[in-house]
Design an enzyme around this catalytic site. Structure first.
Site, PDB file in Angstrom:
ATOM      1  N   HIS A 123       0.887  -1.177   0.000  1.00  0.00           N
ATOM      2  CA  HIS A 123       0.000   0.000   0.000  1.00  0.00           C
ATOM      3  C   HIS A 123       0.924   1.226   0.000  1.00  0.00           C
ATOM      4  CE1 HIS A 123      -2.737   2.994   1.802  1.00  0.00           C
ATOM      5  NE2 HIS A 123      -3.739   2.192   1.475  1.00  0.00           N
ATOM      6  N   ASP A 200       3.254  -4.352   7.994  1.00  0.00           N
ATOM      7  CA  ASP A 200       2.034  -3.559   7.894  1.00  0.00           C
ATOM      8  C   ASP A 200       0.869  -4.541   8.057  1.00  0.00           C
ATOM      9  OD1 ASP A 200      -0.292  -2.435   6.973  1.00  0.00           O
ATOM     10  OD2 ASP A 200       0.566  -1.595   5.142  1.00  0.00           O
ATOM     11  N   GLN A 203      -4.440  -5.054   7.166  1.00  0.00           N
ATOM     12  CA  GLN A 203      -5.500  -5.940   6.673  1.00  0.00           C
ATOM     13  C   GLN A 203      -5.553  -7.259   7.433  1.00  0.00           C
ATOM     14  OE1 GLN A 203      -7.816  -5.011   4.770  1.00  0.00           O
ATOM     15  NE2 GLN A 203      -6.979  -3.132   3.909  1.00  0.00           N
ATOM     16  N   LYS A 226     -10.076  -0.440  10.673  1.00  0.00           N
ATOM     17  CA  LYS A 226     -10.204  -1.622   9.801  1.00  0.00           C
ATOM     18  C   LYS A 226     -10.509  -2.869  10.625  1.00  0.00           C
ATOM     19  CE  LYS A 226      -6.967   0.182   6.362  1.00  0.00           C
ATOM     20  NZ  LYS A 226      -7.819   0.590   5.243  1.00  0.00           N
ATOM     21  N   CYS A 364      -4.707   2.488  -3.688  1.00  0.00           N
ATOM     22  CA  CYS A 364      -3.449   3.005  -3.112  1.00  0.00           C
ATOM     23  C   CYS A 364      -2.311   2.011  -3.317  1.00  0.00           C
ATOM     24  CB  CYS A 364      -3.595   3.335  -1.628  1.00  0.00           C
ATOM     25  SG  CYS A 364      -4.759   4.633  -1.302  1.00  0.00           S
TER      26      CYS A 364
HETATM   27  N1  PLP Z   1      -1.664  -0.586   4.710  1.00  0.00           N
HETATM   28  C1  PLP Z   1      -2.623  -1.315   4.144  1.00  0.00           C
HETATM   29  C2  PLP Z   1      -2.323  -2.714   3.691  1.00  0.00           C
HETATM   30  C3  PLP Z   1      -3.898  -0.788   3.970  1.00  0.00           C
HETATM   31  O1  PLP Z   1      -4.852  -1.506   3.400  1.00  0.00           O
HETATM   32  C4  PLP Z   1      -4.135   0.545   4.398  1.00  0.00           C
HETATM   33  C5  PLP Z   1      -5.451   1.169   4.182  1.00  0.00           C
HETATM   34  O2  PLP Z   1      -6.205   0.783   3.325  1.00  0.00           O
HETATM   35  C6  PLP Z   1      -3.104   1.254   5.011  1.00  0.00           C
HETATM   36  C7  PLP Z   1      -1.879   0.666   5.145  1.00  0.00           C
HETATM   37  C8  PLP Z   1      -3.308   2.635   5.531  1.00  0.00           C
HETATM   38  O3  PLP Z   1      -4.162   2.610   6.634  1.00  0.00           O
HETATM   39  P1  PLP Z   1      -4.674   3.965   7.305  1.00  0.00           P
HETATM   40  O4  PLP Z   1      -5.279   4.763   6.193  1.00  0.00           O
HETATM   41  O5  PLP Z   1      -5.676   3.504   8.302  1.00  0.00           O
HETATM   42  O6  PLP Z   1      -3.506   4.617   7.912  1.00  0.00           O
END
Ligand code: PLP
Length: 406
Positions: A123, A200, A203, A226, A364
């Protein structure tokens, strides 16, 4: 055993009708999950019974607010099986957690010619902070490639690691493809080269068991929204040995021990990373979200996600013209697809007419789209409230869309 109908009743937003009188079919939980009543009520409850600033007042109310906040830290520590509550830092979300590590851990040790490894399916939140840091420091971002199934090519990792590597940053589950990455193996290989790993977990945390000690990762980042919790909440887990040596990320009130005009000294973990007034109400809501997950059981939630994934994948494979982007052997409840040459935005707009909320675009993850040479996908992602009936309805509507756009 709680039924899916009972679960759905706990999510007020799913009860309502849209402007066309359709019940909402919400299939965008990877973007953010809906919130159960318990979380919504906890937010109101916090403001009606507990609201006071934390870590400063000495009156009963402030002490209660502080106690509840710190109890949530311990609850999260246990939820992700961390060793100590001090290893849990409250942040606004995964994005802030990654930026914190970039700024406080990597920046001071990254010199010209050093390297950071990211995977090909990150992402933007776990890519752009590293890219920008490398640009600033004249360092290099190495990319761990993936194959056509959307699986990390693990055999390539060792080739990318050397004495120059300062960090590996990798997603636990790809939000664009649904791939569950072999994080434990990645950590183990990186550690052979003495390289720490940031995972990260955006998900993963709300859908599958998270055990940071078992993974042996150095940092783990995730977002409350999430995992059925409020927006503006998130967690950075870090091994104590790293957090101890890191400089603060932001400076201000409540993270300092002593301040003089010449210099300041900073509090111990975790407070040195929590400057200013945190999202106290949000953290109260996050407490209810974690309790909600634990009450249902993370194994139950995880199985539900796999069941929906398998059911939907089988259905989609039967529709001519549908291509599933990302066919990894190990996947979570996220399906990205293309339908003939229908633009994903047209597909999602069409589905919206039938009350179906799906995500369309690059999610993204532009480099992922570039890899598959597509402008974007239609992404379906599941939460604990989704049903096979909804998938049947989605499939019917996608078939209608294919006919309509033919
Ligand atoms: N990493 C992953 C895999 C994501 O799916 C997302 C959001 O969709 C993020 C990071 C960013 O999360 P946040 O917008 O809650 O900071």
């Amino acid at each position: 055993m709680i039924t899916i109908e009972e679960i759905r009743k706990e999510f007020p937003l799913l009860e309502g009708l849209n402007q066309d009188g359709c019940k909402l079919v919400y299939l965008d939980s990877a973007a953010t999950t809906q919130k159960p009543r318990q979380v919504i009520e906890q937010l109101t409850n916090y403001y009606t019974t507990t609201n006071a600033n934390i870590h400063r007042g000495t009156y009963d109310l402030a002490e209660k607010a502080t106690r509840d906040f710190e109890k949530t830290r311990t609850q999260i520590q246990q939820f992700i099986h961390a060793e100590k509550p001090e290893e849990i830092i409250f942040v606004s979300g995964t994005t802030e957690a990654v930026n914190l590590v970039a700024d406080s851990y990597v920046e001071p040790i990254l010199n010209a010619g050093n390297e950071i490894v990211v995977s090909a399916m990150e992402h933007h939140s776990n890519l752009v902070p590293w890219q920008q840091l490398c640009l600033r420091k004249n360092a290099k971002m190495q990319v761990l490639p993936m194959n056509e199934q959307g699986e990390i090519r693990l055999e390539k990792l060792a080739d990318l690691l050397s004495g120059k590597t300062k960090l590996v940053a990798v997603s636990h589950i790809s939000n664009a493809l649904g791939t569950i990455n072999p994080v434990k193996e990645i950590v183990s290989i990186a550690h052979e080269y003495g390289v720490p790993v940031l995972v990260d977990g955006a998900q993963n945390a709300g859908h599958h068991r998270t055990d940071v000690v078992d993974l042996d990762c150095d940092f783990y980042a995730f977002s409350g929204h999430k995992m059925y919790g409020p927006t503006g909440t998130g967690i950075l887990y870090g091994k104590e040995k790293w957090l101890e040596q890191m400089r603060p990320y932001r400076y201000g009130g409540e993270m300092v021990k002593a301040v003089r005009f010449e210099k300041s000294s900073f509090k111990e973990l975790p407070h040195k990373f929590e400057a200013g007034t945190p999202n106290i109400a949000g953290v109260a809501g996050l407490q209810a979200a974690v309790a909600y997950i634990e009450n249902l059981g993370i194994e139950y939630i995880s199985e539900h996600s796999y069941a929906l994934l398998n059911y939907a994948t089988e259905k989609f494979l039967q529709i001519r013209g549908i291509t599933i982007i990302g066919q990894a052997a190990s996947k979570s409840g996220i399906i990205s697809l293309t339908a003939k040459d229908i633009h994903p935005h047209d597909m999602s707009t069409f589905l919206n007419e039938y009350g179906i909320a799906v995500r369309a675009g690059h999610h993204c993850s532009l480099p992922v789209m570039e890899f598959f040479k597509i402008p974007g996908t239609t992404r379906i992602s599941f939460g604990i409230y989704n049903t096979t009936k909804e998938i049947d309805y989605l499939v019917q509507c996608i078939e209608k869309a294919i006919k309509y756009f033919a």
